[in-house]
Design an enzyme around this catalytic site. Sequence first.
Site, PDB file in Angstrom:
ATOM      1  N   GLN A   1       0.840  -1.197   0.000  1.00  2.00           N
ATOM      2  CA  GLN A   1       0.000   0.000   0.000  1.00  2.00           C
ATOM      3  C   GLN A   1       0.880   1.254   0.000  1.00  2.00           C
ATOM      4  OE1 GLN A   1      -3.404  -0.551   3.074  1.00  2.00           O
ATOM      5  NE2 GLN A   1      -1.920  -2.143   3.550  1.00  2.00           N
TER       6      GLN A   1
ATOM      7  N   VAL B   1       3.536   4.061  -1.112  1.00  2.78           N
ATOM      8  CA  VAL B   1       3.832   4.778  -2.366  1.00  2.78           C
ATOM      9  C   VAL B   1       5.288   5.239  -2.389  1.00  2.78           C
ATOM     10  CG1 VAL B   1       1.438   5.537  -2.619  1.00  2.78           C
ATOM     11  CG2 VAL B   1       3.067   6.985  -1.343  1.00  2.78           C
TER      12      VAL B   1
ATOM     13  N   HIS C   1      -1.388   1.321  -4.403  1.00  6.34           N
ATOM     14  CA  HIS C   1      -1.790   2.730  -4.277  1.00  6.34           C
ATOM     15  C   HIS C   1      -0.863   3.672  -5.038  1.00  6.34           C
ATOM     16  CE1 HIS C   1      -4.057   1.497  -0.364  1.00  6.34           C
ATOM     17  NE2 HIS C   1      -4.672   1.109  -1.447  1.00  6.34           N
TER      18      HIS C   1
ATOM     19  N   CYS D   1      -2.424  12.716 -14.579  1.00  2.00           N
ATOM     20  CA  CYS D   1      -3.375  13.790 -14.885  1.00  2.00           C
ATOM     21  C   CYS D   1      -4.783  13.219 -14.746  1.00  2.00           C
ATOM     22  CB  CYS D   1      -3.175  14.326 -16.301  1.00  2.00           C
ATOM     23  SG  CYS D   1      -4.401  15.574 -16.734  1.00  2.00           S
TER      24      CYS D   1
ATOM     25  N   CYS E   1      -3.168  17.976 -21.977  1.00  2.00           N
ATOM     26  CA  CYS E   1      -4.410  18.748 -21.895  1.00  2.00           C
ATOM     27  C   CYS E   1      -4.244  20.103 -21.201  1.00  2.00           C
ATOM     28  CB  CYS E   1      -5.476  17.934 -21.166  1.00  2.00           C
ATOM     29  SG  CYS E   1      -5.176  17.802 -19.394  1.00  2.00           S
TER      30      CYS E   1
ATOM     31  N   GLY F   1       2.839  -4.542   9.070  1.00  2.00           N
ATOM     32  CA  GLY F   1       2.866  -3.089   9.218  1.00  2.00           C
ATOM     33  C   GLY F   1       1.684  -2.366   8.616  1.00  2.00           C
ATOM     34  N   THR F   2       0.503  -3.001   8.685  1.00  2.68           N
ATOM     35  CA  THR F   2      -0.694  -2.310   8.211  1.00  2.68           C
ATOM     36  C   THR F   2      -1.810  -2.386   9.258  1.00  2.68           C
ATOM     37  OG1 THR F   2      -2.358  -2.116   6.468  1.00  2.68           O
ATOM     38  CG2 THR F   2      -1.542  -4.348   6.945  1.00  2.68           C
TER      39      THR F   2
ATOM     40  N   PRO G   1       3.355  -4.333  15.917  1.00  2.00           N
ATOM     41  CA  PRO G   1       3.476  -4.151  17.375  1.00  2.00           C
ATOM     42  C   PRO G   1       2.124  -3.938  18.034  1.00  2.00           C
ATOM     43  CG  PRO G   1       4.934  -2.649  16.176  1.00  2.00           C
ATOM     44  CD  PRO G   1       4.024  -3.275  15.169  1.00  2.00           C
TER      45      PRO G   1
HETATM   46  C1  BV8 Z   1     -12.121   3.346  -3.629  1.00  2.00           C
HETATM   47  C2  BV8 Z   1      -2.192   6.697  -1.393  1.00  2.00           C
HETATM   48  C3  BV8 Z   1     -13.972   3.466  -5.052  1.00  2.00           C
HETATM   49  C4  BV8 Z   1      -2.300   8.179  -1.219  1.00  2.00           C
HETATM   50  C5  BV8 Z   1      -3.914   5.675   0.021  1.00  2.00           C
HETATM   51  C6  BV8 Z   1     -15.561  -0.081   2.270  1.00  2.00           C
HETATM   52  C7  BV8 Z   1     -15.845   0.258   3.559  1.00  2.00           C
HETATM   53  C8  BV8 Z   1     -15.476   1.535   4.039  1.00  2.00           C
HETATM   54  C9  BV8 Z   1     -14.812   2.454   3.232  1.00  2.00           C
HETATM   55  C10 BV8 Z   1     -14.535   2.099   1.952  1.00  2.00           C
HETATM   56  C11 BV8 Z   1     -14.913   0.863   1.474  1.00  2.00           C
HETATM   57  N1  BV8 Z   1     -14.508   0.793   0.198  1.00  2.00           N
HETATM   58  C12 BV8 Z   1     -13.892   1.957  -0.146  1.00  2.00           C
HETATM   59  C13 BV8 Z   1     -13.900   2.766   0.916  1.00  2.00           C
HETATM   60  C14 BV8 Z   1     -13.334   4.083   0.962  1.00  2.00           C
HETATM   61  C15 BV8 Z   1     -11.811   4.106   1.159  1.00  2.00           C
HETATM   62  C16 BV8 Z   1     -11.448   3.502   2.481  1.00  2.00           C
HETATM   63  O1  BV8 Z   1     -11.033   2.372   2.598  1.00  2.00           O
HETATM   64  N2  BV8 Z   1     -11.567   4.355   3.512  1.00  2.00           N
HETATM   65  C17 BV8 Z   1     -11.107   3.946   4.867  1.00  2.00           C
HETATM   66  C18 BV8 Z   1     -10.570   5.174   5.576  1.00  2.00           C
HETATM   67  C19 BV8 Z   1     -12.195   3.253   5.611  1.00  2.00           C
HETATM   68  N3  BV8 Z   1     -11.138   3.414   0.075  1.00  2.00           N
HETATM   69  C20 BV8 Z   1     -10.924   4.150  -1.053  1.00  2.00           C
HETATM   70  O2  BV8 Z   1     -11.273   5.305  -1.201  1.00  2.00           O
HETATM   71  C21 BV8 Z   1     -10.198   3.423  -2.188  1.00  2.00           C
HETATM   72  N4  BV8 Z   1     -10.863   3.724  -3.431  1.00  2.00           N
HETATM   73  O3  BV8 Z   1     -12.737   2.677  -2.860  1.00  2.00           O
HETATM   74  O4  BV8 Z   1     -12.615   3.805  -4.811  1.00  2.00           O
HETATM   75  C22 BV8 Z   1     -14.039   3.271  -6.501  1.00  2.00           C
HETATM   76  C23 BV8 Z   1     -14.091   1.989  -6.977  1.00  2.00           C
HETATM   77  C24 BV8 Z   1     -14.231   1.799  -8.339  1.00  2.00           C
HETATM   78  C25 BV8 Z   1     -14.294   2.915  -9.194  1.00  2.00           C
HETATM   79  C26 BV8 Z   1     -14.172   4.214  -8.672  1.00  2.00           C
HETATM   80  C27 BV8 Z   1     -14.027   4.401  -7.313  1.00  2.00           C
HETATM   81  C28 BV8 Z   1      -8.751   3.980  -2.351  1.00  2.00           C
HETATM   82  C29 BV8 Z   1      -7.943   3.679  -1.131  1.00  2.00           C
HETATM   83  C30 BV8 Z   1      -6.491   4.161  -1.347  1.00  2.00           C
HETATM   84  C31 BV8 Z   1      -6.258   5.550  -0.788  1.00  2.00           C
HETATM   85  N5  BV8 Z   1      -4.856   5.912  -0.907  1.00  2.00           N
HETATM   86  N6  BV8 Z   1      -2.608   6.013  -0.168  1.00  2.00           N
HETATM   87  C32 BV8 Z   1      -1.258   8.743  -0.279  1.00  2.00           C
HETATM   88  O5  BV8 Z   1      -0.453   7.970   0.274  1.00  2.00           O
HETATM   89  O6  BV8 Z   1      -1.248   9.960  -0.147  1.00  2.00           O
HETATM   90  S1  BV8 Z   1      -4.391   4.890   1.476  1.00  2.00           S
HETATM   91  C33 BV8 Z   1      -3.054   5.112   2.581  1.00  2.00           C
HETATM   92  O7  BV8 Z   1      -3.611   4.952   3.860  1.00  2.00           O
HETATM   93  C34 BV8 Z   1      -1.956   4.078   2.497  1.00  2.00           C
HETATM   94  O8  BV8 Z   1      -1.623   3.731   1.192  1.00  2.00           O
HETATM   95  C35 BV8 Z   1      -2.551   2.915   3.273  1.00  2.00           C
HETATM   96  O9  BV8 Z   1      -3.382   2.154   2.462  1.00  2.00           O
HETATM   97  C36 BV8 Z   1      -3.419   3.616   4.288  1.00  2.00           C
HETATM   98  C37 BV8 Z   1      -2.727   3.668   5.601  1.00  2.00           C
HETATM   99  O10 BV8 Z   1      -2.804   2.383   6.152  1.00  2.00           O
HETATM  100  P1  BV8 Z   1      -1.442   1.658   6.627  1.00  2.00           P
HETATM  101  O11 BV8 Z   1      -0.468   1.640   5.512  1.00  2.00           O
HETATM  102  O12 BV8 Z   1      -1.849   0.387   7.240  1.00  2.00           O
HETATM  103  O13 BV8 Z   1      -0.840   2.679   7.704  1.00  2.00           O
HETATM  104  P2  BV8 Z   1      -1.404   3.012   9.167  1.00  2.00           P
HETATM  105  O14 BV8 Z   1      -0.657   4.193   9.648  1.00  2.00           O
HETATM  106  O15 BV8 Z   1      -2.891   3.045   9.174  1.00  2.00           O
HETATM  107  O16 BV8 Z   1      -0.973   1.730  10.049  1.00  2.00           O
HETATM  108  C38 BV8 Z   1       0.380   1.447  10.229  1.00  2.00           C
HETATM  109  C39 BV8 Z   1       0.420   0.161  11.039  1.00  2.00           C
HETATM  110  O17 BV8 Z   1       1.788  -0.212  11.180  1.00  2.00           O
HETATM  111  C40 BV8 Z   1      -0.161   0.316  12.446  1.00  2.00           C
HETATM  112  O18 BV8 Z   1      -1.026  -0.774  12.702  1.00  2.00           O
HETATM  113  C41 BV8 Z   1       1.067   0.261  13.349  1.00  2.00           C
HETATM  114  O19 BV8 Z   1       0.814  -0.406  14.570  1.00  2.00           O
HETATM  115  C42 BV8 Z   1       2.046  -0.558  12.517  1.00  2.00           C
HETATM  116  N7  BV8 Z   1       3.471  -0.272  12.741  1.00  2.00           N
HETATM  117  C43 BV8 Z   1       4.023   0.895  13.156  1.00  2.00           C
HETATM  118  N8  BV8 Z   1       5.384   0.753  13.210  1.00  2.00           N
HETATM  119  C44 BV8 Z   1       5.669  -0.519  12.798  1.00  2.00           C
HETATM  120  C45 BV8 Z   1       4.450  -1.170  12.479  1.00  2.00           C
HETATM  121  N9  BV8 Z   1       4.394  -2.437  12.029  1.00  2.00           N
HETATM  122  C46 BV8 Z   1       5.581  -3.099  11.875  1.00  2.00           C
HETATM  123  N10 BV8 Z   1       6.803  -2.534  12.142  1.00  2.00           N
HETATM  124  C47 BV8 Z   1       6.881  -1.270  12.599  1.00  2.00           C
HETATM  125  N11 BV8 Z   1       8.066  -0.724  12.861  1.00  2.00           N
HETATM  126 ZN    ZN Z   2      -3.918  15.875 -18.932  1.00  2.00          ZN
END
Ligand code: BV8
Ligand code: ZN
Length: 268
Positions: free
Chosen positions: A97, A99, A115, A123, A173, A210-211, A237
């Site tokens: 996930q 980038v 992602h 664009c 564009c 790590g997710t 963790p």
């Molecule tokens: C879409 C790129 C529709 C941008 C990202 C169903 C139910 C509810 C909501 C939805 C659903 N379906 C869709 C949705 C909406 C939405 C969604 O899921 N919302 C969430 C908030 C509920 N999904 C979307 O919008 C997706 N698109 O559905 O489009 C569609 C379909 C067809 C046609 C047209 C439209 C798009 C989702 C992608 C968004 N882009 N990133 C950018 O980076 O700027 S998401 C971004 O956040 C990341 O890529 C990643 O996916 C997410 C963050 O999560 P994690 O990576 O897990 O990070 P987080 O900080 O949360 O957790 C870190 C973990 O690591 C923790 O648990 C921690 O304890 C642990 N950790 C910490 N240190 C360590 C460790 N582990 C190991 N070692 C360590 N040292």
């Molecule tokens: Zn364009």
Amino acid sequence: MERLVELAKNLDRVVVLTGAGISAESGIPTFRGKDGLWNRYNPTELATFEAFERDPLLVWQWYLWRMHLIANASPNPGHYALARMERLYPSFLLVTQNVDGLHREAGSKNIVELHGNIFEGKCRYCGKHYSEREFAELFPFADKSFLRSVTEQELKERVFPELRRNLPVCKRCGELVGPGVVWFGEELPPAALESALRASSAAELFFSVGTSAVVQPAASLPLVAKRSGAILVEVNPEETPLSARCDFVFRESAASFLPRFVEALSSR
Ligand code: BV8
Ligand code: ZN
């Protein structure tokens, strides 16, 4: 861990899903952690097309700040262990996930960037995609070597004031180009999602590393694998909504668990 190593030695098809946690030990903030990005910035205000239309300068300042962090970061032992693990299995897929591109930098080959990649351009008006090299040409501030030549302070004091006049304009564009990442509400690259789903449903062993397993559809992949009979392993963790579904849970950091696991695995 010994029990998992014994099992893993006799399996062939492995999928690993990673999130921001694996890059935390490279100095890149996670999204939901205690000093996570989402605590300081609201994702819907910065990682959506609506936000970009509303205030492209604010969105580009945020992405340039993250690109600067990433360009000045390096893969950690967790990334390198996964690159090594890939070579131990006939069928191995790394689905990330993230980038940040650090898996590729660590030598992983078989990767799906669900992602997108923050150093590429996309664009949203005409659909034109810009590779990392093409985008560095179109938008020199996005060039990794330039970002490595400035401090965070210089980025804010010298680059940001110049940004409004130098935002990337699409060659096809003429509209403003955004980062090559998937924003909330945007569709994932169909081919990437398709291969991640296919590999997950055929996996014998699935690691979630790590997710926080919240963002969809990525968070469904471990469940697809579980439903198809895979052994499910979580490395984190902290507890996540996935923990209760796992066969093995290691409350450890990625950079401490993965090198030890791969070492034990390769001492067949
Ligand atoms: C879409 C790129 C529709 C941008 C990202 C169903 C139910 C509810 C909501 C939805 C659903 N379906 C869709 C949705 C909406 C939405 C969604 O899921 N919302 C969430 C908030 C509920 N999904 C979307 O919008 C997706 N698109 O559905 O489009 C569609 C379909 C067809 C046609 C047209 C439209 C798009 C989702 C992608 C968004 N882009 N990133 C950018 O980076 O700027 S998401 C971004 O956040 C990341 O890529 C990643 O996916 C997410 C963050 O999560 P994690 O990576 O897990 O990070 P987080 O900080 O949360 O957790 C870190 C973990 O690591 C923790 O648990 C921690 O304890 C642990 N950790 C910490 N240190 C360590 C460790 N582990 C190991 N070692 C360590 N040292
Ligand atoms: Zn364009």
